[in-house]
Design a protein around this motif. Structure first.
Motif, PDB file in Angstrom:
ATOM      1  N   LYS A   1     -12.703   6.228   5.811  1.00 57.22           N
ATOM      2  CA  LYS A   1     -13.617   5.095   5.751  1.00 57.22           C
ATOM      3  C   LYS A   1     -14.930   5.524   6.397  1.00 57.22           C
ATOM      4  N   ILE A   2     -15.979   5.485   5.596  1.00 58.35           N
ATOM      5  CA  ILE A   2     -17.311   5.853   6.066  1.00 58.35           C
ATOM      6  C   ILE A   2     -18.281   4.794   5.563  1.00 58.35           C
ATOM      7  N   ALA A   3     -19.086   4.286   6.462  1.00 56.61           N
ATOM      8  CA  ALA A   3     -20.099   3.275   6.122  1.00 56.61           C
ATOM      9  C   ALA A   3     -19.484   2.089   5.382  1.00 56.61           C
ATOM     10  N   GLY A   4     -18.287   1.702   5.799  1.00 53.34           N
ATOM     11  CA  GLY A   4     -17.628   0.553   5.204  1.00 53.34           C
ATOM     12  C   GLY A   4     -16.992   0.803   3.849  1.00 53.34           C
ATOM     13  N   LYS A   5     -17.017   2.042   3.394  1.00 51.52           N
ATOM     14  CA  LYS A   5     -16.430   2.379   2.097  1.00 51.52           C
ATOM     15  C   LYS A   5     -15.219   3.276   2.326  1.00 51.52           C
ATOM     16  N   ARG A   6     -14.260   3.174   1.419  1.00 50.13           N
ATOM     17  CA  ARG A   6     -13.040   3.965   1.529  1.00 50.13           C
ATOM     18  C   ARG A   6     -12.912   4.914   0.343  1.00 50.13           C
ATOM     19  N   ALA A   7     -12.348   6.086   0.633  1.00 57.46           N
ATOM     20  CA  ALA A   7     -12.077   7.058  -0.429  1.00 57.46           C
ATOM     21  C   ALA A   7     -10.822   7.826  -0.063  1.00 57.46           C
ATOM     22  N   SER A   8     -10.222   8.397  -1.070  1.00 63.16           N
ATOM     23  CA  SER A   8      -9.047   9.239  -0.890  1.00 63.16           C
ATOM     24  C   SER A   8      -9.506  10.686  -0.813  1.00 63.16           C
TER      25      SER A   8
ATOM     26  N   LEU B   1       0.862  -1.164   0.000  1.00 63.45           N
ATOM     27  CA  LEU B   1       0.000   0.000   0.000  1.00 63.45           C
ATOM     28  C   LEU B   1       0.905   1.222   0.000  1.00 63.45           C
ATOM     29  N   ARG B   2       0.827   2.006  -1.060  1.00 68.20           N
ATOM     30  CA  ARG B   2       1.657   3.197  -1.160  1.00 68.20           C
ATOM     31  C   ARG B   2       0.794   4.429  -0.927  1.00 68.20           C
ATOM     32  N   GLY B   3       1.425   5.455  -0.422  1.00 66.51           N
ATOM     33  CA  GLY B   3       0.707   6.696  -0.169  1.00 66.51           C
ATOM     34  C   GLY B   3       0.489   6.895   1.316  1.00 66.51           C
ATOM     35  N   ARG B   4      -0.134   7.994   1.621  1.00 68.78           N
ATOM     36  CA  ARG B   4      -0.365   8.344   3.024  1.00 68.78           C
ATOM     37  C   ARG B   4      -1.672   7.743   3.521  1.00 68.78           C
ATOM     38  N   THR B   5      -1.612   7.082   4.648  1.00 65.17           N
ATOM     39  CA  THR B   5      -2.850   6.521   5.200  1.00 65.17           C
ATOM     40  C   THR B   5      -3.757   7.632   5.714  1.00 65.17           C
TER      41      THR B   5
ATOM     42  N   TRP C   1     -12.729  17.613   4.243  1.00 70.31           N
ATOM     43  CA  TRP C   1     -12.095  17.416   5.539  1.00 70.31           C
ATOM     44  C   TRP C   1     -12.977  16.542   6.410  1.00 70.31           C
ATOM     45  N   LEU C   2     -12.349  15.595   7.092  1.00 71.85           N
ATOM     46  CA  LEU C   2     -13.050  14.751   8.061  1.00 71.85           C
ATOM     47  C   LEU C   2     -12.763  15.307   9.440  1.00 71.85           C
TER      48      LEU C   2
ATOM     49  N   ASP D   1     -10.975  15.910  -3.269  1.00 72.13           N
ATOM     50  CA  ASP D   1     -10.565  17.300  -3.521  1.00 72.13           C
ATOM     51  C   ASP D   1     -10.483  17.569  -5.022  1.00 72.13           C
ATOM     52  N   ALA D   2      -9.917  16.622  -5.756  1.00 70.46           N
ATOM     53  CA  ALA D   2      -9.782  16.777  -7.206  1.00 70.46           C
ATOM     54  C   ALA D   2     -11.159  16.873  -7.864  1.00 70.46           C
ATOM     55  N   GLU D   3     -12.106  16.059  -7.395  1.00 72.89           N
ATOM     56  CA  GLU D   3     -13.460  16.110  -7.954  1.00 72.89           C
ATOM     57  C   GLU D   3     -14.112  17.449  -7.644  1.00 72.89           C
ATOM     58  N   LEU D   4     -13.910  17.946  -6.437  1.00 71.16           N
ATOM     59  CA  LEU D   4     -14.454  19.250  -6.066  1.00 71.16           C
ATOM     60  C   LEU D   4     -13.871  20.345  -6.959  1.00 71.16           C
TER      61      LEU D   4
END
Length: 175
Positions: free
Chosen positions: A17-24, A8-12, A44-45, A29-32
């Motif tokens: 993780k929300i409702a069992g789903k994960r997102a970066s 797993l590369r990148g920053r954890t 921001w969480l 931010d890129a989509e926004l």
């Protein structure tokens, strides 16, 4: 590396993780930033979230309505990652290197909550004692009847899809 190992590369810290789903967060931010009219933005969480966490988003989008931003995001982002709330700001508090610090985002969130609390007097967010759904429902108990909650849903749908939208029938609902 094989069938049972991977790297797993990148920053954890970038993963949520929300409702069992994960997102970066970077992908969100890129989509926004792809929303027409959004000059700058960040998801921001909040680290003080209780229960099921909800993401917040801050956007610099002069002349763009929050509904337009959310409409764009709804088409491209899993609903569990939609920001609650989306806060429009004049500028994001970036430091000299262009980064946003956790503390600056905390301050933005606190300011947004204070502003939201000040605006909580909006009539659609309050149940008037004279509301026709209240008499006879849960005497002495401050539980809001489902009919009022459905009215809130109808108003939100009208804001999103147009005032001509009306709920004709709800055959079954549980609250």
């Amino acid at each position: 590396h094989g069938e049972t190992e991977f790297t797993l590369r990148g920053r954890t810290a970038d993963l949520v993780k929300i409702a069992g789903k994960r997102a970066s967060l970077a992908a969100l931010d890129a989509e926004l930033s792809r929303v027409p009219g959004v000059a700058d933005g960040v998801f921001w969480l909040p680290d003080d979230a209780r229960g099921e966490p909800h993401l917040m988003a801050f956007a610099v989008a002069p002349g763009v309505e929050p509904a337009a931003i959310l409409s764009h995001l709804r088409d491209r982002v899993d609903p569990v990652f939609l920001p609650r709330p989306l806060v429009l700001v004049d500028a994001l508090p970036r430091n000299r290197t262009g980064k946003l610090t956790r503390e600056s985002l905390r301050q933005l969130a606190r300011a947004a909550r204070r502003s939201s609390t000040a605006n909580d007097a909006q009539p659609w967010q309050r149940v008037a004692a004279s509301h026709p759904a209240l008499p006879g429902h849960f005497p002495g108990d401050p539980v809001v009847p489902g009919v009022w909650l459905l009215e809130l849903v109808e108003r939100a749908a009208q804001e999103r899809f147009g005032a001509g939208l009306r709920v004709c029938e709800v055959s079954e609902a549980r609250f």
